[in-house]
Design a protein around this motif. Structure first.
Motif, PDB file in Angstrom:
ATOM      1  N   ILE A 130       0.862  -1.183   0.000  1.00 21.44           N
ATOM      2  CA  ILE A 130       0.000   0.000   0.000  1.00 21.44           C
ATOM      3  C   ILE A 130       0.896   1.230   0.000  1.00 21.44           C
ATOM      4  N   GLN A 131       0.570   2.169  -0.872  1.00 16.88           N
ATOM      5  CA  GLN A 131       1.363   3.384  -0.977  1.00 16.88           C
ATOM      6  C   GLN A 131       0.442   4.587  -0.842  1.00 16.88           C
ATOM      7  N   ASP A 132       0.763   5.481   0.082  1.00 18.27           N
ATOM      8  CA  ASP A 132      -0.020   6.703   0.246  1.00 18.27           C
ATOM      9  C   ASP A 132       0.248   7.647  -0.922  1.00 18.27           C
ATOM     10  N   MET A 133      -0.822   8.235  -1.432  1.00  9.72           N
ATOM     11  CA  MET A 133      -0.719   9.113  -2.581  1.00  9.72           C
ATOM     12  C   MET A 133      -0.943  10.562  -2.144  1.00  9.72           C
ATOM     13  N   SER A 134      -0.065  11.431  -2.605  1.00 12.98           N
ATOM     14  CA  SER A 134      -0.210  12.851  -2.317  1.00 12.98           C
ATOM     15  C   SER A 134      -0.364  13.658  -3.597  1.00 12.98           C
ATOM     16  N   ALA A 135      -0.363  12.975  -4.740  1.00 11.44           N
ATOM     17  CA  ALA A 135      -0.467  13.676  -6.013  1.00 11.44           C
ATOM     18  C   ALA A 135      -1.931  13.895  -6.374  1.00 11.44           C
ATOM     19  N   TYR A 136      -2.191  15.037  -6.954  1.00  8.34           N
ATOM     20  CA  TYR A 136      -3.535  15.374  -7.411  1.00  8.34           C
ATOM     21  C   TYR A 136      -3.564  15.198  -8.923  1.00  8.34           C
ATOM     22  N   GLU A 137      -4.326  14.182  -9.369  1.00  7.10           N
ATOM     23  CA  GLU A 137      -4.431  13.942 -10.815  1.00  7.10           C
ATOM     24  C   GLU A 137      -5.461  14.898 -11.377  1.00  7.10           C
ATOM     25  N   ALA A 138      -4.954  15.868 -12.110  1.00 10.36           N
ATOM     26  CA  ALA A 138      -5.811  16.964 -12.553  1.00 10.36           C
ATOM     27  C   ALA A 138      -6.271  16.828 -13.988  1.00 10.36           C
ATOM     28  N   ALA A 139      -5.703  15.915 -14.748  1.00 12.02           N
ATOM     29  CA  ALA A 139      -6.105  15.760 -16.145  1.00 12.02           C
ATOM     30  C   ALA A 139      -5.762  14.346 -16.605  1.00 12.02           C
ATOM     31  N   SER A 140      -6.535  13.876 -17.570  1.00 14.54           N
ATOM     32  CA  SER A 140      -6.319  12.543 -18.129  1.00 14.54           C
ATOM     33  C   SER A 140      -6.672  12.574 -19.605  1.00 14.54           C
ATOM     34  N   GLY A 141      -5.850  11.951 -20.416  1.00 12.83           N
ATOM     35  CA  GLY A 141      -6.081  11.935 -21.861  1.00 12.83           C
ATOM     36  C   GLY A 141      -6.254  10.526 -22.379  1.00 12.83           C
ATOM     37  N   ASN A 142      -7.169  10.353 -23.332  1.00 12.81           N
ATOM     38  CA  ASN A 142      -7.388   9.077 -24.003  1.00 12.81           C
ATOM     39  C   ASN A 142      -6.676   9.100 -25.351  1.00 12.81           C
ATOM     40  N   PHE A 143      -5.904   8.048 -25.613  1.00 14.85           N
ATOM     41  CA  PHE A 143      -5.105   8.003 -26.827  1.00 14.85           C
ATOM     42  C   PHE A 143      -5.316   6.666 -27.535  1.00 14.85           C
ATOM     43  N   GLN A 144      -5.063   6.684 -28.834  1.00 13.21           N
ATOM     44  CA  GLN A 144      -5.138   5.468 -29.642  1.00 13.21           C
ATOM     45  C   GLN A 144      -4.020   5.502 -30.675  1.00 13.21           C
ATOM     46  N   VAL A 145      -3.369   4.362 -30.863  1.00 14.93           N
ATOM     47  CA  VAL A 145      -2.257   4.273 -31.800  1.00 14.93           C
ATOM     48  C   VAL A 145      -2.362   2.947 -32.560  1.00 14.93           C
ATOM     49  N   VAL A 146      -1.973   2.979 -33.821  1.00 17.10           N
ATOM     50  CA  VAL A 146      -1.921   1.771 -34.652  1.00 17.10           C
ATOM     51  C   VAL A 146      -0.459   1.345 -34.757  1.00 17.10           C
ATOM     52  N   VAL A 147      -0.152   0.181 -34.216  1.00 19.82           N
ATOM     53  CA  VAL A 147       1.211  -0.345 -34.209  1.00 19.82           C
ATOM     54  C   VAL A 147       1.352  -1.322 -35.369  1.00 19.82           C
ATOM     55  N   ASP A 148       2.343  -1.084 -36.203  1.00 20.17           N
ATOM     56  CA  ASP A 148       2.655  -1.973 -37.332  1.00 20.17           C
ATOM     57  C   ASP A 148       4.060  -2.511 -37.113  1.00 20.17           C
ATOM     58  N   LEU A 149       4.145  -3.701 -36.547  1.00 23.08           N
ATOM     59  CA  LEU A 149       5.433  -4.278 -36.158  1.00 23.08           C
ATOM     60  C   LEU A 149       5.776  -5.429 -37.094  1.00 23.08           C
ATOM     61  N   GLU A 150       6.938  -5.343 -37.716  1.00 20.95           N
ATOM     62  CA  GLU A 150       7.388  -6.381 -38.653  1.00 20.95           C
ATOM     63  C   GLU A 150       8.764  -6.894 -38.240  1.00 20.95           C
ATOM     64  N   LYS A 151       8.900  -8.209 -38.207  1.00 20.19           N
ATOM     65  CA  LYS A 151      10.174  -8.870 -37.925  1.00 20.19           C
ATOM     66  C   LYS A 151      10.437  -9.885 -39.027  1.00 20.19           C
ATOM     67  N   ASP A 152      11.627  -9.849 -39.610  1.00 20.81           N
ATOM     68  CA  ASP A 152      11.949 -10.787 -40.675  1.00 20.81           C
ATOM     69  C   ASP A 152      13.384 -11.262 -40.541  1.00 20.81           C
ATOM     70  N   ALA A 153      13.671 -12.349 -41.229  1.00 16.59           N
ATOM     71  CA  ALA A 153      15.021 -12.907 -41.254  1.00 16.59           C
ATOM     72  C   ALA A 153      15.809 -12.275 -42.398  1.00 16.59           C
ATOM     73  N   LYS A 154      17.123 -12.240 -42.249  1.00 18.74           N
ATOM     74  CA  LYS A 154      17.955 -11.538 -43.204  1.00 18.74           C
ATOM     75  C   LYS A 154      18.032 -12.255 -44.542  1.00 18.74           C
ATOM     76  N   TYR A 155      18.120 -13.589 -44.501  1.00 16.83           N
ATOM     77  CA  TYR A 155      18.331 -14.334 -45.736  1.00 16.83           C
ATOM     78  C   TYR A 155      17.161 -15.246 -46.093  1.00 16.83           C
ATOM     79  N   LEU A 156      16.036 -15.085 -45.438  1.00 16.76           N
ATOM     80  CA  LEU A 156      14.874 -15.923 -45.718  1.00 16.76           C
ATOM     81  C   LEU A 156      13.695 -15.050 -46.106  1.00 16.76           C
ATOM     82  N   PRO A 157      12.871 -15.518 -47.036  1.00 15.10           N
ATOM     83  CA  PRO A 157      11.673 -14.741 -47.401  1.00 15.10           C
ATOM     84  C   PRO A 157      10.666 -14.716 -46.260  1.00 15.10           C
ATOM     85  N   ASP A 158       9.788 -13.748 -46.307  1.00 15.28           N
ATOM     86  CA  ASP A 158       8.796 -13.589 -45.241  1.00 15.28           C
ATOM     87  C   ASP A 158       7.849 -14.775 -45.155  1.00 15.28           C
ATOM     88  N   ALA A 159       7.624 -15.457 -46.277  1.00 10.89           N
ATOM     89  CA  ALA A 159       6.734 -16.613 -46.251  1.00 10.89           C
ATOM     90  C   ALA A 159       7.332 -17.769 -45.460  1.00 10.89           C
TER      91      ALA A 159
END
Length: 236
Positions: free
Chosen positions: A74-103
């Motif tokens: 349990i942690q006592d909180m002394s901070a006053y949360e005065a604002a909050s924002g909603n965000f959305q992001v589209v992540v396009d993550l690609e990992k491939d091998a150096k000498y092999l095709p993606d298939a």
């Protein structure tokens, strides 16, 4: 001279009599019967589940066997949360091998991450010299630390994977082992990008403005006619 008749089977192969062939065939029949029965049950299940009243026979049942949540700290909180924002992001993550095709070897994940970031002012950091009140107790001056951003918190109800492309080797690896690292990778990227967007959104300025309004209203209800709120770095 006498002649001896030699018996051979119809296949012409010595050592393989008809009874032996029939025994092998009888040994394969149970296995084939089990496979056929399983296929029939699968087809019947898919058909009967669409009939009224019979869908319950093939309905999945989910059982939650999780243990009770354990309080770690349990942690006592002394901070006053005065604002909050909603965000959305589209992540396009690609990992491939150096000498092999993606298939053959490679993954590409398209993930929509949605989360919130809060901005707060730590009122516990205000020292004795950060509050000045005149003798008549009609004016007050407060020096507060600048608002800071919290860590982005992903919302699992609004975050989802749009598509995931995998090579043959990656599909085989996922089949034989549980590997949650790919999900962790897109989650971390989503948190990173949302945090960067929060830094550029002016959320901390909004939090400081809301904190000022809150304190002025609070102290004004206590009889103070003038309330000045300033923000400065702790070193200043």
């Amino acid at each position: 001279m006498t002649s001896t008749d030699l018996r051979t089977d119809s296949t012409g192969e010595p050592g393989h009599s008809a009874p032996q062939r029939r025994s092998r065939m009888r040994g394969c029949l149970p296995f084939a019967g089990v496979c056929a029965a399983a296929l029939v049950l699968l087809l019947l299940g898919s058909r009967l589940s669409m009939l009224p009243g019979l869908g319950d026979l093939f309905e999945e049942k989910t059982t939650d066997r999780s243990g009770p949540a354990v309080l770690k700290s349990i942690q006592d909180m002394s901070a006053y949360e005065a604002a909050s924002g909603n965000f959305q992001v589209v992540v396009d993550l690609e990992k491939d091998a150096k000498y092999l095709p993606d298939a053959i070897r490679g993954t590409r994940t398209l993930y929509v991450g949605a989360g919130t970031v809060g901005a707060s002012v730590d009122l516990g950091e205000v020292g004795a010299d950060g509050v000045k009140v005149n003798e008549e107790r009609t004016e007050a001056e407060l020096v507060l630390p600048h608002a800071i951003l919290g860590k982005a918190a992903l919302d699992p109800d609004r975050s989802y994977a749009v598509s995931k492309q995998r090579g043959i080797l990656d599909r085989l690896g996922d089949f034989f082992s549980d590997n949650p690292s790919s999900e962790q990778a897109v989650n971390k990227l989503a948190v990173k990008h949302i945090g960067e967007a929060a830094e550029e959104s002016g959320l901390t300025k909004r939090a400081e403005k809301n904190t000022t309004s809150m304190l002025q209203g609070l102290l004004g209800s206590l009889g103070f006619e003038k309330v000045t709120v300033r923000y400065a770095d702790p070193s200043a």
